[in-house]
Structure formats: structure tokens, C-alpha cells
Write an enzyme that holds these catalytic residues in place. Structure first.
Site, PDB file in Angstrom:
ATOM      1  CE1 TYR A  20      32.691  31.733  44.874  1.00  0.00           C
ATOM      2  CE2 TYR A  20      31.958  33.931  44.777  1.00  0.00           C
ATOM      3  CZ  TYR A  20      32.955  33.286  45.206  1.00  0.00           C
ATOM      4  OH  TYR A  20      33.946  33.599  46.033  1.00  0.00           O
ATOM      5  CG  ASP A  21      26.427  35.374  43.718  1.00  0.00           C
ATOM      6  OD1 ASP A  21      27.544  35.012  43.594  1.00  0.00           O
ATOM      7  OD2 ASP A  21      25.686  36.167  43.705  1.00  0.00           O
ATOM      8  NE  ARG A  70      39.915  35.894  41.078  1.00  0.00           N
ATOM      9  CZ  ARG A  70      40.143  35.414  42.106  1.00  0.00           C
ATOM     10  NH1 ARG A  70      39.294  35.780  43.151  1.00  0.00           N
ATOM     11  NH2 ARG A  70      40.809  34.532  42.206  1.00  0.00           N
ATOM     12  CB  VAL A  71      39.072  43.764  37.575  1.00  0.00           C
ATOM     13  CG1 VAL A  71      39.209  43.833  39.017  1.00  0.00           C
ATOM     14  CG2 VAL A  71      39.339  44.878  36.959  1.00  0.00           C
ATOM     15  CE1 TYR A 103      36.188  42.933  30.212  1.00  0.00           C
ATOM     16  CE2 TYR A 103      35.167  41.827  32.000  1.00  0.00           C
ATOM     17  CZ  TYR A 103      36.166  42.007  31.003  1.00  0.00           C
ATOM     18  OH  TYR A 103      36.674  40.760  30.933  1.00  0.00           O
ATOM     19  N   GLY A 104      32.066  47.796  29.950  1.00  0.00           N
ATOM     20  CA  GLY A 104      30.909  48.727  30.243  1.00  0.00           C
ATOM     21  C   GLY A 104      31.529  50.112  30.232  1.00  0.00           C
ATOM     22  CB  THR A 151      32.466  51.157  43.281  1.00  0.00           C
ATOM     23  OG1 THR A 151      31.197  50.521  43.834  1.00  0.00           O
ATOM     24  CG2 THR A 151      32.017  52.257  42.368  1.00  0.00           C
ATOM     25  CG  ASP A 185      29.763  43.098  37.076  1.00  0.00           C
ATOM     26  OD1 ASP A 185      30.492  42.819  37.934  1.00  0.00           O
ATOM     27  OD2 ASP A 185      30.337  44.020  36.183  1.00  0.00           O
ATOM     28  NE  ARG A 189      31.167  42.592  45.754  1.00  0.00           N
ATOM     29  CZ  ARG A 189      31.706  41.570  44.697  1.00  0.00           C
ATOM     30  NH1 ARG A 189      32.996  41.618  44.631  1.00  0.00           N
ATOM     31  NH2 ARG A 189      30.742  41.109  44.152  1.00  0.00           N
TER      32      ARG A 189
HETATM   33  P1  NAD Z   1      41.657  30.121  43.835  1.00  0.00           P
HETATM   34  O1  NAD Z   1      40.761  29.534  42.968  1.00  0.00           O
HETATM   35  O2  NAD Z   1      42.945  30.657  43.658  1.00  0.00           O
HETATM   36  O3  NAD Z   1      41.686  29.223  45.308  1.00  0.00           O
HETATM   37  C1  NAD Z   1      40.699  28.120  45.370  1.00  0.00           C
HETATM   38  C2  NAD Z   1      41.266  26.853  45.685  1.00  0.00           C
HETATM   39  O4  NAD Z   1      40.356  25.825  45.985  1.00  0.00           O
HETATM   40  C3  NAD Z   1      41.725  26.534  44.194  1.00  0.00           C
HETATM   41  O5  NAD Z   1      43.612  25.720  44.442  1.00  0.00           O
HETATM   42  C4  NAD Z   1      41.015  25.010  43.770  1.00  0.00           C
HETATM   43  O6  NAD Z   1      41.817  24.283  43.123  1.00  0.00           O
HETATM   44  C5  NAD Z   1      40.799  24.582  45.271  1.00  0.00           C
HETATM   45  N1  NAD Z   1      39.398  23.884  45.076  1.00  0.00           N
HETATM   46  C6  NAD Z   1      38.134  24.131  44.323  1.00  0.00           C
HETATM   47  N2  NAD Z   1      37.395  23.103  44.518  1.00  0.00           N
HETATM   48  C7  NAD Z   1      38.012  22.249  45.267  1.00  0.00           C
HETATM   49  C8  NAD Z   1      37.514  20.848  45.818  1.00  0.00           C
HETATM   50  N3  NAD Z   1      36.405  20.330  45.330  1.00  0.00           N
HETATM   51  N4  NAD Z   1      38.488  20.221  46.424  1.00  0.00           N
HETATM   52  C9  NAD Z   1      39.842  20.660  46.662  1.00  0.00           C
HETATM   53  N5  NAD Z   1      39.963  21.975  46.230  1.00  0.00           N
HETATM   54  C10 NAD Z   1      39.239  22.634  45.485  1.00  0.00           C
HETATM   55  O7  NAD Z   1      40.749  31.262  44.682  1.00  0.00           O
HETATM   56  P2  NAD Z   1      41.039  32.203  45.658  1.00  0.00           P
HETATM   57  O8  NAD Z   1      40.800  33.683  45.271  1.00  0.00           O
HETATM   58  O9  NAD Z   1      42.382  32.008  46.489  1.00  0.00           O
HETATM   59  O10 NAD Z   1      39.716  32.237  46.835  1.00  0.00           O
HETATM   60  C11 NAD Z   1      40.003  31.352  48.010  1.00  0.00           C
HETATM   61  C12 NAD Z   1      38.614  31.071  48.663  1.00  0.00           C
HETATM   62  O11 NAD Z   1      38.483  32.669  49.061  1.00  0.00           O
HETATM   63  C13 NAD Z   1      37.445  30.709  47.889  1.00  0.00           C
HETATM   64  O12 NAD Z   1      36.560  30.194  48.738  1.00  0.00           O
HETATM   65  C14 NAD Z   1      36.706  32.053  47.521  1.00  0.00           C
HETATM   66  O13 NAD Z   1      35.376  31.773  47.369  1.00  0.00           O
HETATM   67  C15 NAD Z   1      36.957  33.083  48.640  1.00  0.00           C
HETATM   68  N6  NAD Z   1      36.906  34.580  48.032  1.00  0.00           N
HETATM   69  C16 NAD Z   1      37.949  34.905  47.579  1.00  0.00           C
HETATM   70  C17 NAD Z   1      37.918  36.202  47.209  1.00  0.00           C
HETATM   71  C18 NAD Z   1      38.997  36.876  46.322  1.00  0.00           C
HETATM   72  O14 NAD Z   1      38.803  38.197  46.013  1.00  0.00           O
HETATM   73  N7  NAD Z   1      40.176  36.350  46.045  1.00  0.00           N
HETATM   74  C19 NAD Z   1      36.668  37.010  47.448  1.00  0.00           C
HETATM   75  C20 NAD Z   1      35.793  36.373  48.392  1.00  0.00           C
HETATM   76  C21 NAD Z   1      35.885  34.986  48.579  1.00  0.00           C
HETATM   77  N1  UDP Z   2      36.163  43.872  35.109  1.00  0.00           N
HETATM   78  C1  UDP Z   2      36.588  44.953  33.983  1.00  0.00           C
HETATM   79  N2  UDP Z   2      37.527  44.529  33.101  1.00  0.00           N
HETATM   80  C2  UDP Z   2      37.954  43.120  33.199  1.00  0.00           C
HETATM   81  C3  UDP Z   2      37.622  42.298  34.352  1.00  0.00           C
HETATM   82  C4  UDP Z   2      36.568  42.807  34.947  1.00  0.00           C
HETATM   83  O1  UDP Z   2      36.204  45.887  33.888  1.00  0.00           O
HETATM   84  O2  UDP Z   2      39.128  42.909  32.339  1.00  0.00           O
HETATM   85  C5  UDP Z   2      35.274  44.449  35.812  1.00  0.00           C
HETATM   86  C6  UDP Z   2      33.981  43.519  36.096  1.00  0.00           C
HETATM   87  O3  UDP Z   2      32.826  43.780  35.340  1.00  0.00           O
HETATM   88  C7  UDP Z   2      33.625  43.930  37.573  1.00  0.00           C
HETATM   89  C8  UDP Z   2      34.926  44.414  38.268  1.00  0.00           C
HETATM   90  O4  UDP Z   2      35.903  44.731  37.148  1.00  0.00           O
HETATM   91  O5  UDP Z   2      32.695  45.112  37.515  1.00  0.00           O
HETATM   92  C9  UDP Z   2      35.315  43.145  39.224  1.00  0.00           C
HETATM   93  O6  UDP Z   2      35.498  42.011  38.531  1.00  0.00           O
HETATM   94  P1  UDP Z   2      36.128  40.747  39.069  1.00  0.00           P
HETATM   95  O7  UDP Z   2      35.931  39.770  37.904  1.00  0.00           O
HETATM   96  O8  UDP Z   2      37.648  40.979  39.527  1.00  0.00           O
HETATM   97  O9  UDP Z   2      35.351  40.301  40.232  1.00  0.00           O
HETATM   98  P2  UDP Z   2      33.855  40.408  41.079  1.00  0.00           P
HETATM   99  O10 UDP Z   2      34.202  41.379  41.926  1.00  0.00           O
HETATM  100  O11 UDP Z   2      32.722  40.862  40.071  1.00  0.00           O
HETATM  101  O12 UDP Z   2      33.551  39.064  41.681  1.00  0.00           O
END
Ligand code: NAD
Ligand code: UDP
Length: 318
Positions: free
Chosen positions: A145-146, A186-187, A204-205, A210, A277, A281
Site C-alpha cells: 500500500y505504502d 479498521r479500528v 491491539y498491543g 496514536t 503498524d 501519527r
Molecule cells: P474504500 O475501500 O471504501 O474505497 C476504495 C474504493 O476503490 C472501493 O470502492 C473499491 O472497490 C475501489 N477500487 C479499488 N481498486 C479498484 C480498481 N482497480 N478499479 C476500480 N475501483 C477500485 O476505502 P476508502 O477509505 O474510501 O479510501 C478511499 C481512498 O482514500 C483510497 O485511495 C485510500 O487509499 C485513501 N485513503 C483513505 C483513508 C481513510 O482513512 N479512509 C486514509 C488515507 C487514504
Molecule cells: N487497532 C486496534 N484494534 C482493532 C483494529 C485496529 O487496536 O480492532 C489499532 C491498529 O493496531 C492501529 C490503529 O488501531 O494501531 C489504527 O488501525 P487501522 O487499521 O484503523 O488503520 P491504520 O491507521 O493502521 O492504517
């Protein structure tokens, strides 16, 4: 304006579609449902300002007619989502982003890349400014992902530098709200679903990691402001209100229904789930304030109440 939203059936994407339509635009959403759902956009079907195109943008990203902007959100986003789909995650960050950029270039459209705080990895600088280059383990489990997002940022800048395209990069920090997938691990969905079901809340942990949580409508507002701005370099958008995961568990309990009997437990998940993890942040949002006039408005308690209500209904129907 006519705007394409890739990942439009996802959590953030569907809220973005709502906002753009409310602003008077026509929206084309593209999604392959790998982590999103048709339910997230069901309320938009039949709206003459909304069109849905099922497609995997890693294979092809194209639509008929003019486009004024392409907003590229397609990507699995939760650790569970991208760890279950590592190759697809790398493909959508690379091939998918290329296809979306190429489409924007052909249409003469603006382009916004949805990047992430994960480009900072497990940060050694705190809070994180956009100038920080990050601390990413490029062969670690989260690297799919990163590094995909880091590549996507580099590709976006390459298009800008070689073609003059109007590109924008938003670095999104932890965002929450209704339409997060119940099982994405996700958390926020975990803790909220656990509280609604009166099940143990699994910290977790030791719970000292943060995060800072931004409500989805605030995030979308920052995204729209950035799209229409002139800023080419990345901008952090997220809440600066950092808290430990343990404090977050307590906040979820407090925002939930009176009589929530969930106890908070310290839980050891599979080692892979927490490998790399990030321990701390928090965004430095000075640039978002100065360039976009943006800051979050929705309090954690209000945002959690709205999210809990959504999950209560989703769980009732599941
Ligand atoms: P999400 O999984 O709900 O939404 C992502 C959408 O992209 C999904 O509907 C998925 O089906 C679609 N998708 C994935 N691969 C695809 C492909 N190859 N073709 C077409 N569609 C595709 O996630 P989200 O939380 O809504 O995240 C949306 C965007 O924001 C992502 O790019 C994510 O990396 C970024 N983002 C989200 C967060 C967060 O906290 N939610 C944090 C940082 C970055
Ligand atoms: N986490 C937790 N319990 C859960 C799910 C996640 O303690 O049931 C922790 C996880 O280890 C991380 C933070 O919550 O430290 C945020 O995790 P998340 O998966 O939401 O997303 P991230 O910010 O790591 O992408």
C-alpha cells in the site's frame, strides 16, 4: 463541471460523489467493488447528475464525453483490505493511477490523487509535515500500500512536470464515518461494531499507538478545496487531535448508547496484522489552513454518534 471519481462506490468516494452533486456538478463514478459496495451509491441511482461505470481501472479507465476533473480514489484502503489483495493494491496504485492520469490528460481535465499518511510509514518526525520523506519498510507487509501510493505520487508529479497537467495530491489521514465497511478491520468499524453489539473492544498491543480521526465530510471538504486550488505539491488533510488507541476505545464507549457493557480488552492479533503498524501519527495541517483555508469542524463525539447510528442500522440489517 463533469467529474470522474474512481473508487466512487467506496466509503470516502461515495461521500465525495454526494458532495460534488450537491455542489451542482455531474459525477461519473467508476468502481470494481473490490472493497466498496453498491449499497454506498444506491441512493444516487436514478439521479440524472450521477452515472456509474463498473470497471477495474488497473485494466482500463475510460468514459465517453468531456471531463473537467478526475479524482483518483480507487484502492483498497484498510490494512485488512490491502493485505488480502496485495497485488491488486500495487496494480491500482501503479497501472490504475497511470490509466486515470492518461484519461485526465486526454480530456484536458484536472487530476487529484488520493494519497495517504502511509507515505510517511512509521514516522520518525512528529507531527508529520509534507516536507518529511517518510520511514517506509519497502519489503514490509504494508509496503504494498505504502509504496503503491508513493509511486502514485511520483507518477502524478511526472505527469505534471512533463505535460503541465493541473495535478493535486492530498495526503489523507485516518478518516471515519458512515459507509465504512463493517468488516474492513479498521479500528473505527471494529470498535463501533463491538460497542453496538456489547462485545469486548479489542485494543491491539498496549493501546499506546496514536492516531487522529477526521470525520468524512470534513475530509471531503478539504479534498474539494484542494481540487479547485492551484496547489501542485502534496497537502495533508486530517484531524490534528491525536489520541492513543486506548483513548479512542474509551471515546467510542462514551459516544455510544447508555448502558453499553463492552469492556475494553488488550488483544494480540496475528503478528502480520500489526507488523510495521505506525506507532505515532498526527498531521501538521498548517499548509491546509494556509492554502485551502481548511480545518476540521465536526467534533469526535458528534462524528462518532453519526457513525454509531449508521453501524447500528447496518448491523440490524446484516
Ligand atoms: P474504500 O475501500 O471504501 O474505497 C476504495 C474504493 O476503490 C472501493 O470502492 C473499491 O472497490 C475501489 N477500487 C479499488 N481498486 C479498484 C480498481 N482497480 N478499479 C476500480 N475501483 C477500485 O476505502 P476508502 O477509505 O474510501 O479510501 C478511499 C481512498 O482514500 C483510497 O485511495 C485510500 O487509499 C485513501 N485513503 C483513505 C483513508 C481513510 O482513512 N479512509 C486514509 C488515507 C487514504
Ligand atoms: N487497532 C486496534 N484494534 C482493532 C483494529 C485496529 O487496536 O480492532 C489499532 C491498529 O493496531 C492501529 C490503529 O488501531 O494501531 C489504527 O488501525 P487501522 O487499521 O484503523 O488503520 P491504520 O491507521 O493502521 O492504517
Amino acid at each position: 463541471m463533469r467529474i470522474l471519481v474512481t473508487g466512487g462506490a467506496g466509503f470516502i468516494g461515495s461521500h465525495l460523489c454526494d458532495r460534488l452533486i450537491a455542489d451542482g456538478h455531474d459525477v461519473v463514478a467508476v468502481d470494481n467493488f473490490i472493497t466498496g459496495s453498491a449499497g454506498n451509491i444506491a441512493h444516487l441511482q436514478g439521479n440524472r447528475h450521477f452515472q456509474f461505470v463498473p470497471a477495474d481501472i488497473s485494466e482500463c479507465c475510460d468514459v465517453d464525453g468531456p471531463l473537467d476533473a478526475v479524482m483518483n480514489l480507487a484502492s483498497p484502503a484498510s490494512p485488512v483490505g490491502y493485505l488480502e489483495n496485495p497485488i491488486a493494491t500495487m496494480k491500482v496504485g501503479s497501472h490504475g493511477t497511470y490509466n486515470a492520469l492518461d484519461l485526465a490528460q486526454r480530456k484536458g481535465a484536472r487530476f487529484l490523487m488520493a494519497s495517504t499518511s502511509e507515505v510517511y510509514g512509521d514516522p520518525l518526525e512528529h507531527p508529520q509535515k509534507e516536507s518529511y520523506w517518510g520511514n517506509v519498510n519497502c519489503t514490509g507487509i504494508r509496503s504494498v500500500y505504502d509504496e503503491a501510493k508513493r509511486f502514485a505520487e511520483a507518477l502524478t508529479m511526472a505527469f505534471h512536470r512533463t505535460t503541465g497537467m493541473r495535478t493535486r495530491i492530498i495526503r489523507i489521514f485516518n478518516t471515519y464515518g458512515p459507509r465504512m465497511a463493517l468488516h474492513d478491520g479498521r479500528v473505527v468499524p471494529n470498535f463501533v461494531a463491538q460497542a453496538v453489539r456489547n462485545e469486548p473492544i479489542t485494543v491491539y498491543g498496549d493501546g499506546t499507538a496514536t492516531r487522529a480521526f477526521c470525520y468524512v465530510t470534513d475530509l471531503v471538504d478539504g479534498m474539494v478545496r484542494l481540487l479547485w486550488s492551484d496547489e501542485v505539491m502534496p497537502v495533508n488533510v486530517g484531524s490534528p487531535d491525536e489520541m492513543t488507541v486506548l483513548e479512542f476505545a474509551q471515546a467510542v464507549k462514551a459516544a455510544g448508547q447508555p448502558g453499553c457493557t463492552s469492556e475494553i480488552i488488550f488483544y494480540q492479533p496475528h503478528a502480520e496484522r500489526v507488523s510495521d503498524d505506525p506507532q505515532r501519527r498526527r498531521p501538521d495541517i498548517t499548509r491546509a489552513g494556509a492554502i485551502l483555508g481548511w480545518k476540521p469542524k465536526v467534533s469526535l463525539n458528534d462524528g462518532l454518534k453519526l457513525t454509531i447510528e449508521y453501524f447500528r442500522q447496518a448491523i440490524g440489517q446484516s
